[in-house]
Design a protein around this motif. Structure first.
Motif, PDB file in Angstrom:
ATOM      1  N   ASN A 118     -18.556  34.157  -7.552  1.00 35.84           N
ATOM      2  CA  ASN A 118     -18.573  33.298  -8.954  1.00 35.84           C
ATOM      3  C   ASN A 118     -20.089  32.581  -8.824  1.00 35.84           C
ATOM      4  O   ASN A 118     -20.664  32.404  -9.863  1.00 35.84           O
ATOM      5  N   ARG A 119     -20.240  32.049  -7.605  1.00 40.96           N
ATOM      6  CA  ARG A 119     -21.337  31.254  -7.511  1.00 40.96           C
ATOM      7  C   ARG A 119     -22.698  32.118  -7.713  1.00 40.96           C
ATOM      8  O   ARG A 119     -23.617  31.573  -8.262  1.00 40.96           O
ATOM      9  N   LYS A 120     -22.596  33.419  -7.332  1.00 39.05           N
ATOM     10  CA  LYS A 120     -23.797  34.360  -7.522  1.00 39.05           C
ATOM     11  C   LYS A 120     -23.852  34.694  -8.801  1.00 39.05           C
ATOM     12  O   LYS A 120     -24.884  34.840  -9.271  1.00 39.05           O
ATOM     13  N   LEU A 121     -22.956  34.950  -9.387  1.00 40.49           N
ATOM     14  CA  LEU A 121     -22.818  35.221 -10.842  1.00 40.49           C
ATOM     15  C   LEU A 121     -23.462  34.060 -11.672  1.00 40.49           C
ATOM     16  O   LEU A 121     -24.058  34.420 -12.799  1.00 40.49           O
ATOM     17  N   ARG A 122     -23.052  32.879 -11.737  1.00 37.50           N
ATOM     18  CA  ARG A 122     -23.495  31.687 -12.014  1.00 37.50           C
ATOM     19  C   ARG A 122     -25.045  31.699 -11.992  1.00 37.50           C
ATOM     20  O   ARG A 122     -25.740  31.159 -12.708  1.00 37.50           O
ATOM     21  N   GLN A 123     -25.579  32.154 -10.954  1.00 36.15           N
ATOM     22  CA  GLN A 123     -26.952  32.067 -10.599  1.00 36.15           C
ATOM     23  C   GLN A 123     -27.840  33.041 -11.441  1.00 36.15           C
ATOM     24  O   GLN A 123     -29.094  32.923 -11.696  1.00 36.15           O
ATOM     25  N   LEU A 124     -27.064  34.169 -11.559  1.00 38.63           N
ATOM     26  CA  LEU A 124     -27.874  35.385 -12.252  1.00 38.63           C
ATOM     27  C   LEU A 124     -27.586  35.195 -13.706  1.00 38.63           C
ATOM     28  O   LEU A 124     -27.974  35.992 -14.400  1.00 38.63           O
ATOM     29  N   THR A 125     -27.146  34.007 -14.437  1.00 38.48           N
ATOM     30  CA  THR A 125     -26.813  33.852 -15.928  1.00 38.48           C
ATOM     31  C   THR A 125     -28.464  33.737 -16.492  1.00 38.48           C
ATOM     32  O   THR A 125     -29.129  33.220 -15.752  1.00 38.48           O
TER      33      THR A 125
ATOM     34  N   ARG B 202       2.832  37.810  10.382  1.00 33.93           N
ATOM     35  CA  ARG B 202       2.476  38.128   9.144  1.00 33.93           C
ATOM     36  C   ARG B 202       2.141  36.905   8.373  1.00 33.93           C
ATOM     37  O   ARG B 202       1.246  36.916   7.403  1.00 33.93           O
ATOM     38  N   THR B 203       2.615  35.894   8.517  1.00 35.05           N
ATOM     39  CA  THR B 203       1.988  34.684   7.824  1.00 35.05           C
ATOM     40  C   THR B 203       0.722  34.240   8.028  1.00 35.05           C
ATOM     41  O   THR B 203       0.020  33.877   7.522  1.00 35.05           O
ATOM     42  N   PHE B 204       0.439  34.374   9.539  1.00 35.34           N
ATOM     43  CA  PHE B 204      -1.001  34.261  10.000  1.00 35.34           C
ATOM     44  C   PHE B 204      -2.127  35.172   9.165  1.00 35.34           C
ATOM     45  O   PHE B 204      -2.960  34.689   8.566  1.00 35.34           O
ATOM     46  N   TRP B 205      -1.858  36.573   9.086  1.00 33.50           N
ATOM     47  CA  TRP B 205      -2.552  37.482   8.497  1.00 33.50           C
ATOM     48  C   TRP B 205      -2.539  37.311   7.013  1.00 33.50           C
ATOM     49  O   TRP B 205      -3.349  37.562   6.384  1.00 33.50           O
ATOM     50  N   PHE B 206      -1.391  36.752   6.313  1.00 36.28           N
ATOM     51  CA  PHE B 206      -1.353  36.371   5.062  1.00 36.28           C
ATOM     52  C   PHE B 206      -2.433  35.327   4.606  1.00 36.28           C
ATOM     53  O   PHE B 206      -2.897  35.406   3.561  1.00 36.28           O
ATOM     54  N   THR B 207      -2.134  34.324   5.282  1.00 38.48           N
ATOM     55  CA  THR B 207      -2.985  33.329   5.286  1.00 38.48           C
ATOM     56  C   THR B 207      -4.456  33.406   5.366  1.00 38.48           C
ATOM     57  O   THR B 207      -5.163  33.211   4.754  1.00 38.48           O
ATOM     58  N   THR B 208      -4.840  34.395   6.349  1.00 41.27           N
ATOM     59  CA  THR B 208      -6.204  34.609   6.446  1.00 41.27           C
ATOM     60  C   THR B 208      -6.784  35.416   5.375  1.00 41.27           C
ATOM     61  O   THR B 208      -7.851  35.332   4.950  1.00 41.27           O
ATOM     62  N   GLY B 209      -6.039  36.380   4.906  1.00 45.57           N
ATOM     63  CA  GLY B 209      -6.328  37.226   3.744  1.00 45.57           C
ATOM     64  C   GLY B 209      -6.385  36.412   2.677  1.00 45.57           C
ATOM     65  O   GLY B 209      -7.486  36.585   1.931  1.00 45.57           O
ATOM     66  N   VAL B 210      -5.695  35.446   2.263  1.00 41.71           N
ATOM     67  CA  VAL B 210      -5.765  34.588   1.026  1.00 41.71           C
ATOM     68  C   VAL B 210      -7.130  33.741   1.295  1.00 41.71           C
ATOM     69  O   VAL B 210      -7.963  33.474   0.399  1.00 41.71           O
ATOM     70  N   ALA B 211      -7.382  33.219   2.305  1.00 44.31           N
ATOM     71  CA  ALA B 211      -8.753  32.684   2.752  1.00 44.31           C
ATOM     72  C   ALA B 211      -9.791  33.294   2.410  1.00 44.31           C
ATOM     73  O   ALA B 211     -10.862  32.894   1.800  1.00 44.31           O
ATOM     74  N   ALA B 212      -9.696  34.658   3.006  1.00 42.05           N
ATOM     75  CA  ALA B 212     -10.832  35.307   2.733  1.00 42.05           C
ATOM     76  C   ALA B 212     -11.109  35.722   1.155  1.00 42.05           C
ATOM     77  O   ALA B 212     -12.269  35.796   0.639  1.00 42.05           O
ATOM     78  N   GLY B 213     -10.210  36.070   0.491  1.00 39.53           N
ATOM     79  CA  GLY B 213     -10.003  36.258  -0.848  1.00 39.53           C
ATOM     80  C   GLY B 213     -10.475  35.132  -1.892  1.00 39.53           C
ATOM     81  O   GLY B 213     -11.612  35.321  -2.666  1.00 39.53           O
ATOM     82  N   VAL B 214     -10.205  33.709  -1.579  1.00 36.94           N
ATOM     83  CA  VAL B 214     -10.820  32.633  -1.967  1.00 36.94           C
ATOM     84  C   VAL B 214     -12.407  32.456  -1.710  1.00 36.94           C
ATOM     85  O   VAL B 214     -12.978  32.058  -2.407  1.00 36.94           O
ATOM     86  N   TRP B 215     -12.583  32.631  -0.463  1.00 39.91           N
ATOM     87  CA  TRP B 215     -13.940  32.543  -0.221  1.00 39.91           C
ATOM     88  C   TRP B 215     -14.872  33.472  -0.677  1.00 39.91           C
ATOM     89  O   TRP B 215     -15.979  33.355  -1.408  1.00 39.91           O
ATOM     90  N   ALA B 216     -14.264  34.728  -0.811  1.00 38.66           N
ATOM     91  CA  ALA B 216     -15.195  35.754  -1.529  1.00 38.66           C
ATOM     92  C   ALA B 216     -15.311  35.777  -2.815  1.00 38.66           C
ATOM     93  O   ALA B 216     -16.362  35.921  -3.511  1.00 38.66           O
ATOM     94  N   THR B 217     -14.130  35.209  -3.608  1.00 40.83           N
ATOM     95  CA  THR B 217     -14.247  34.956  -4.934  1.00 40.83           C
ATOM     96  C   THR B 217     -15.032  33.829  -5.352  1.00 40.83           C
ATOM     97  O   THR B 217     -15.978  33.822  -6.346  1.00 40.83           O
ATOM     98  N   THR B 218     -15.216  32.740  -4.549  1.00 41.81           N
ATOM     99  CA  THR B 218     -15.988  31.654  -4.804  1.00 41.81           C
ATOM    100  C   THR B 218     -17.545  31.980  -4.670  1.00 41.81           C
ATOM    101  O   THR B 218     -18.224  31.435  -5.340  1.00 41.81           O
ATOM    102  N   LYS B 219     -17.635  32.825  -3.556  1.00 42.56           N
ATOM    103  CA  LYS B 219     -19.030  33.149  -3.234  1.00 42.56           C
ATOM    104  C   LYS B 219     -19.653  34.072  -4.243  1.00 42.56           C
ATOM    105  O   LYS B 219     -20.598  33.896  -4.848  1.00 42.56           O
TER     106      LYS B 219
END
Length: 116
Positions: A23-30, A4-21
């Protein structure tokens, strides 16, 4: 528990990666970012066009000088080394040697309001 800890950490990492990706794309489209990108691309295209135009102008000038030399040789204008021939006369194309354009005084009035 470790699973459970492994999958929780993996999910958090995927969420952070997707959020940064995202946000970066949204900044490029301003609008400001798009305007800056367009301006940079226009400047690059302008520099490329200028370089090509300068190269073309230099090529035209070189070929023009070469053709002028060929025509001068063909017409005998460049053959002044032969002592038997007189030096070629060179007149401007517009000048009239027999009737000079400007004579000392003229009777013509340049006043357009004058009755004729």
């Amino acid at each position: 528990m470790f699973r459970r800890t492994f999958w929780f950490t993996t999910g958090v990492a995927a969420g952070v990666w997707a959020t940064t990706k995202v946000n970066r794309k949204l900044r490029q489209l301003t609008p400001e970012s798009l305007a800056a990108q367009t301006a940079n691309k226009a400047l690059e295209a302008g520099h490329r066009l200028k370089d090509r135009a300068v190269g073309f102008a230099l090529d035209v000038r070189d070929n023009m000088a070469q053709r002028e030399a060929e025509l001068g040789d063909a017409l005998g204008l460049n053959a002044s080394a032969d002592p038997e021939l007189p030096a070629p006369r060179q007149y401007t194309a517009i000048e009239n040697r027999n009737n000079p354009k400007y004579v000392g005084s003229t009777t013509y009035s340049y006043n357009r309001n004058e009755d004729h």
